[in-house]
Design a protein around this motif. Structure first.
Motif, PDB file in Angstrom:
ATOM      1  N   MET A   1       7.175  -3.183  -8.835  1.00 14.18           N
ATOM      2  CA  MET A   1       7.662  -2.964  -7.214  1.00 14.18           C
ATOM      3  C   MET A   1       6.799  -4.378  -6.291  1.00 14.18           C
ATOM      4  O   MET A   1       8.100  -4.551  -5.497  1.00 14.18           O
ATOM      5  CB  MET A   1       7.645  -1.388  -6.433  1.00 14.18           C
ATOM      6  CG  MET A   1       8.422  -0.547  -6.841  1.00 14.18           C
ATOM      7  SD  MET A   1       8.433   0.840  -5.648  1.00 14.18           S
ATOM      8  CE  MET A   1       8.264   0.313  -3.908  1.00 14.18           C
ATOM      9  N   ASN A   2       5.919  -4.216  -6.958  1.00  8.30           N
ATOM     10  CA  ASN A   2       4.751  -5.170  -5.921  1.00  8.30           C
ATOM     11  C   ASN A   2       5.083  -7.200  -5.761  1.00  8.30           C
ATOM     12  O   ASN A   2       5.517  -7.151  -4.925  1.00  8.30           O
ATOM     13  CB  ASN A   2       3.680  -5.667  -6.723  1.00  8.30           C
ATOM     14  CG  ASN A   2       2.799  -4.249  -6.056  1.00  8.30           C
ATOM     15  OD1 ASN A   2       3.041  -3.642  -4.975  1.00  8.30           O
ATOM     16  ND2 ASN A   2       1.607  -3.508  -7.258  1.00  8.30           N
TER      17      ASN A   2
ATOM     18  N   LEU B   1       6.350   6.854 -15.781  1.00  7.84           N
ATOM     19  CA  LEU B   1       7.726   6.148 -14.847  1.00  7.84           C
ATOM     20  C   LEU B   1       7.287   5.618 -13.881  1.00  7.84           C
ATOM     21  O   LEU B   1       7.362   4.390 -13.268  1.00  7.84           O
ATOM     22  CB  LEU B   1       9.291   6.333 -15.879  1.00  7.84           C
ATOM     23  CG  LEU B   1       9.475   6.964 -17.141  1.00  7.84           C
ATOM     24  CD1 LEU B   1      11.390   7.032 -17.124  1.00  7.84           C
ATOM     25  CD2 LEU B   1       9.615   5.356 -17.407  1.00  7.84           C
ATOM     26  N   LEU B   2       6.760   6.388 -12.453  1.00 10.62           N
ATOM     27  CA  LEU B   2       6.628   6.437 -11.668  1.00 10.62           C
ATOM     28  C   LEU B   2       5.796   5.508 -11.322  1.00 10.62           C
ATOM     29  O   LEU B   2       5.603   4.331 -10.281  1.00 10.62           O
ATOM     30  CB  LEU B   2       5.892   7.120 -11.068  1.00 10.62           C
ATOM     31  CG  LEU B   2       6.463   7.763  -9.175  1.00 10.62           C
ATOM     32  CD1 LEU B   2       7.461   7.129  -8.558  1.00 10.62           C
ATOM     33  CD2 LEU B   2       5.871   8.891  -8.533  1.00 10.62           C
ATOM     34  N   ALA B   3       4.483   5.581 -12.231  1.00 10.53           N
ATOM     35  CA  ALA B   3       2.963   4.793 -12.339  1.00 10.53           C
ATOM     36  C   ALA B   3       4.086   2.762 -12.782  1.00 10.53           C
ATOM     37  O   ALA B   3       3.577   1.873 -11.795  1.00 10.53           O
ATOM     38  CB  ALA B   3       1.979   4.764 -13.072  1.00 10.53           C
ATOM     39  N   VAL B   4       4.488   3.245 -13.655  1.00 10.84           N
ATOM     40  CA  VAL B   4       5.112   1.850 -13.810  1.00 10.84           C
ATOM     41  C   VAL B   4       5.868   1.215 -12.758  1.00 10.84           C
ATOM     42  O   VAL B   4       5.729   0.182 -12.696  1.00 10.84           O
ATOM     43  CB  VAL B   4       6.083   2.252 -15.391  1.00 10.84           C
ATOM     44  CG1 VAL B   4       7.226   0.642 -15.760  1.00 10.84           C
ATOM     45  CG2 VAL B   4       5.151   1.994 -16.812  1.00 10.84           C
ATOM     46  N   LEU B   5       7.306   2.311 -12.252  1.00  5.47           N
ATOM     47  CA  LEU B   5       7.349   1.546 -10.709  1.00  5.47           C
ATOM     48  C   LEU B   5       6.991   0.696  -9.471  1.00  5.47           C
ATOM     49  O   LEU B   5       7.251  -0.084  -9.808  1.00  5.47           O
ATOM     50  CB  LEU B   5       8.441   2.620 -10.429  1.00  5.47           C
ATOM     51  CG  LEU B   5       9.369   2.607  -9.225  1.00  5.47           C
ATOM     52  CD1 LEU B   5      10.375   0.859 -10.041  1.00  5.47           C
ATOM     53  CD2 LEU B   5       9.654   3.733  -8.832  1.00  5.47           C
TER      54      LEU B   5
ATOM     55  N   LEU C   1       0.686  -1.103   0.006  1.00  8.74           N
ATOM     56  CA  LEU C   1      -0.302   0.237  -0.016  1.00  8.74           C
ATOM     57  C   LEU C   1       0.851   1.670   0.113  1.00  8.74           C
ATOM     58  O   LEU C   1       0.271   1.979  -0.366  1.00  8.74           O
ATOM     59  CB  LEU C   1      -0.483   0.000   1.328  1.00  8.74           C
ATOM     60  CG  LEU C   1      -1.180   0.511   1.805  1.00  8.74           C
ATOM     61  CD1 LEU C   1      -2.562   1.306  -0.014  1.00  8.74           C
ATOM     62  CD2 LEU C   1      -2.209   0.947   2.742  1.00  8.74           C
ATOM     63  N   GLY C   2       2.110   1.232   1.185  1.00 10.92           N
ATOM     64  CA  GLY C   2       2.434   2.554   0.820  1.00 10.92           C
ATOM     65  C   GLY C   2       3.579   3.123  -0.395  1.00 10.92           C
ATOM     66  O   GLY C   2       3.850   3.548  -1.113  1.00 10.92           O
ATOM     67  N   ALA C   3       3.729   1.290  -1.332  1.00  8.93           N
ATOM     68  CA  ALA C   3       4.177   1.638  -2.436  1.00  8.93           C
ATOM     69  C   ALA C   3       3.467   2.488  -3.925  1.00  8.93           C
ATOM     70  O   ALA C   3       3.709   3.795  -4.281  1.00  8.93           O
ATOM     71  CB  ALA C   3       5.281   0.083  -2.933  1.00  8.93           C
ATOM     72  N   PHE C   4       2.317   1.651  -3.709  1.00  7.06           N
ATOM     73  CA  PHE C   4       1.014   2.382  -4.987  1.00  7.06           C
ATOM     74  C   PHE C   4       0.843   3.633  -4.204  1.00  7.06           C
ATOM     75  O   PHE C   4       0.761   4.165  -5.193  1.00  7.06           O
ATOM     76  CB  PHE C   4      -0.751   1.317  -4.010  1.00  7.06           C
ATOM     77  CG  PHE C   4      -1.013   1.592  -5.432  1.00  7.06           C
ATOM     78  CD1 PHE C   4      -1.461   0.999  -6.515  1.00  7.06           C
ATOM     79  CD2 PHE C   4      -2.304   2.391  -5.141  1.00  7.06           C
ATOM     80  CE1 PHE C   4      -2.605   1.063  -6.847  1.00  7.06           C
ATOM     81  CE2 PHE C   4      -3.256   2.626  -5.563  1.00  7.06           C
ATOM     82  CZ  PHE C   4      -3.218   2.253  -6.856  1.00  7.06           C
ATOM     83  N   VAL C   5       0.464   4.688  -2.570  1.00 12.83           N
ATOM     84  CA  VAL C   5       0.463   5.427  -2.365  1.00 12.83           C
ATOM     85  C   VAL C   5       1.911   6.646  -3.027  1.00 12.83           C
ATOM     86  O   VAL C   5       1.064   7.072  -3.646  1.00 12.83           O
ATOM     87  CB  VAL C   5       0.459   5.436  -1.116  1.00 12.83           C
ATOM     88  CG1 VAL C   5       0.202   7.938  -0.486  1.00 12.83           C
ATOM     89  CG2 VAL C   5      -1.144   4.973  -0.858  1.00 12.83           C
TER      90      VAL C   5
END
Length: 356
Positions: free
Chosen positions: A290-291, A282-286, A247-251
């Motif tokens: 990460m997941n 690119l941040l959204a792709v990252l 969740l933290g990575a998604f936010v």
């Protein structure tokens, strides 16, 4: 009514809308190549790794619980995101101006569906964790039928959210309401989209804060009385930590993009949202990269299953190679070398037959 239809621009290319709305989507060639190369590498990893997460949940019986079914569904939404990013990266920059209205709706619809599915999955997982932790169990009592219904509901809502602009909430017939980032999307829709997603973020953060405070209080009460079995009681906490990191990575990856969408919806002229667009992509792709890394790092069983899957794939490839090698016809030289003289037992048998 006829006058309203005549003012619509369904047959125009996207270049017409970019020019009308002042959205300059011109890319520097070096930046475009960088985004496409890096993005393509990321997308290959997204597709392979999330396919492995789904395969791990399917093949390992230890993962046949509601939490892991929902986690596999989250991986499926990331897999769709990888497909959407590939389609987007090779239909952006100068190519985006040549798209038809329908092609643009497809491009953005894939992105919106994958984002909605990821967000809805995280919300459902948060509720599942809340139910299980409040009952102080590792897994909730949700039946497979209810989990299946939840998964179907997640995708139904996501597909609907992705189709909303093409169903009429757009500015094709009223160019004054168009946004810069999405030239055929109404600014009111961008406000709705960004605010609703940010509200869901806050709801999930509130749920996990409630879970955290409950677990901390419960652990402090149980600690003096469960010294021998406290490790067993920590198991649900490990799953919570995994989801909180996800969740933290998604936010972290999606909040900047949603804020920029909100600013565009509010018609912020000084925000220069178009320059931020490519880097937010690119941040959204990252996030989808990460997941799977988080799953394997935080869950030892998941990492072990990944290694077993890779080992099986490697063994299967070697077995196919050996089968092909054994099926090749032998040459005359190989037949001569490999041909063996008849054994002594065979000779004696033959002699016995002749004597009789």
């Amino acid at each position: 009514m006829a006058q309203q239809n005549s003012s619509c621009h369904y047959n125009e290319s996207m270049s017409f809308f970019y020019n009308k709305n002042g959205g300059d989507d011109k890319w520097d060639s070096a930046q475009l190549i960088l985004v496409q190369v890096v993005g393509s590498l990321f997308c290959c990893f997204i597709l392979v790794s999330n396919a492995m997460v789904i395969a791990a949940v399917v093949t390992n019986k230890r993962f046949h619980y509601p939490f892991y079914y929902l986690l596999a569904n989250l991986a499926a939404s990331d897999f769709l995101a990888g497909i959407a990013y590939v389609y987007l990266m090779f239909n952006t920059g100068p190519v985006s101006r040549k798209l038809t209205v329908r092609g643009y709706f497809i491009r953005q619809g894939l992105l919106d569906i994958s984002l909605s599915a990821s967000l809805a999955n995280l919300l459902v997982i948060a509720l599942e964790r809340y139910i299980s932790v409040m009952n102080w169990k590792v897994h909730s009592n949700l039946t497979k039928r209810r989990v299946t219904l939840l998964i179907v509901l997640v995708w139904a809502i996501s597909i609907f959210m992705g189709a909303v602009p093409s169903l009429g909430w757009n500015c094709i017939c009223d160019l004054d309401r168009c946004s810069q980032l999405a030239p055929i999307f109404s600014r009111s829709y961008l406000i709705f989209w960004s605010v609703s997603n940010l509200v869901v973020f806050l709801v999930m953060v509130a749920i996990y804060m409630r879970i955290y405070t409950y677990v901390k209080k419960k652990t402090s009460v149980l600690m003096p009385h469960t010294s021998g079995s406290i490790n067993r009681k920590r198991t649900p906490i490990k799953l919570i930590k995994t989801v909180m990191v996800v969740l933290g990575a998604f936010v972290f990856c999606w909040t900047p993009g949603l804020v920029v969408l909100l600013l565009d919806g509010l018609n912020c002229q000084r925000c220069n949202v178009m320059k931020l667009k490519r880097w937010l992509l690119l941040l959204a792709v990252l996030n989808s990269v990460m997941n799977p890394c988080i799953y394997s790092y935080k869950d030892e069983e998941m990492w072990t299953t990944f290694k077993n899957l890779m080992r099986c794939i490697g063994n299967g490839t070697r077995r196919q190679r050996s089968t092909k090698a054994n099926s090749r016809p032998l040459s005359s030289g190989q037949d001569t070398v490999n041909s063996q003289p008849p054994s002594e037992e065979l000779k004696s048998d033959n002699q016995g037959i002749l004597k009789t």
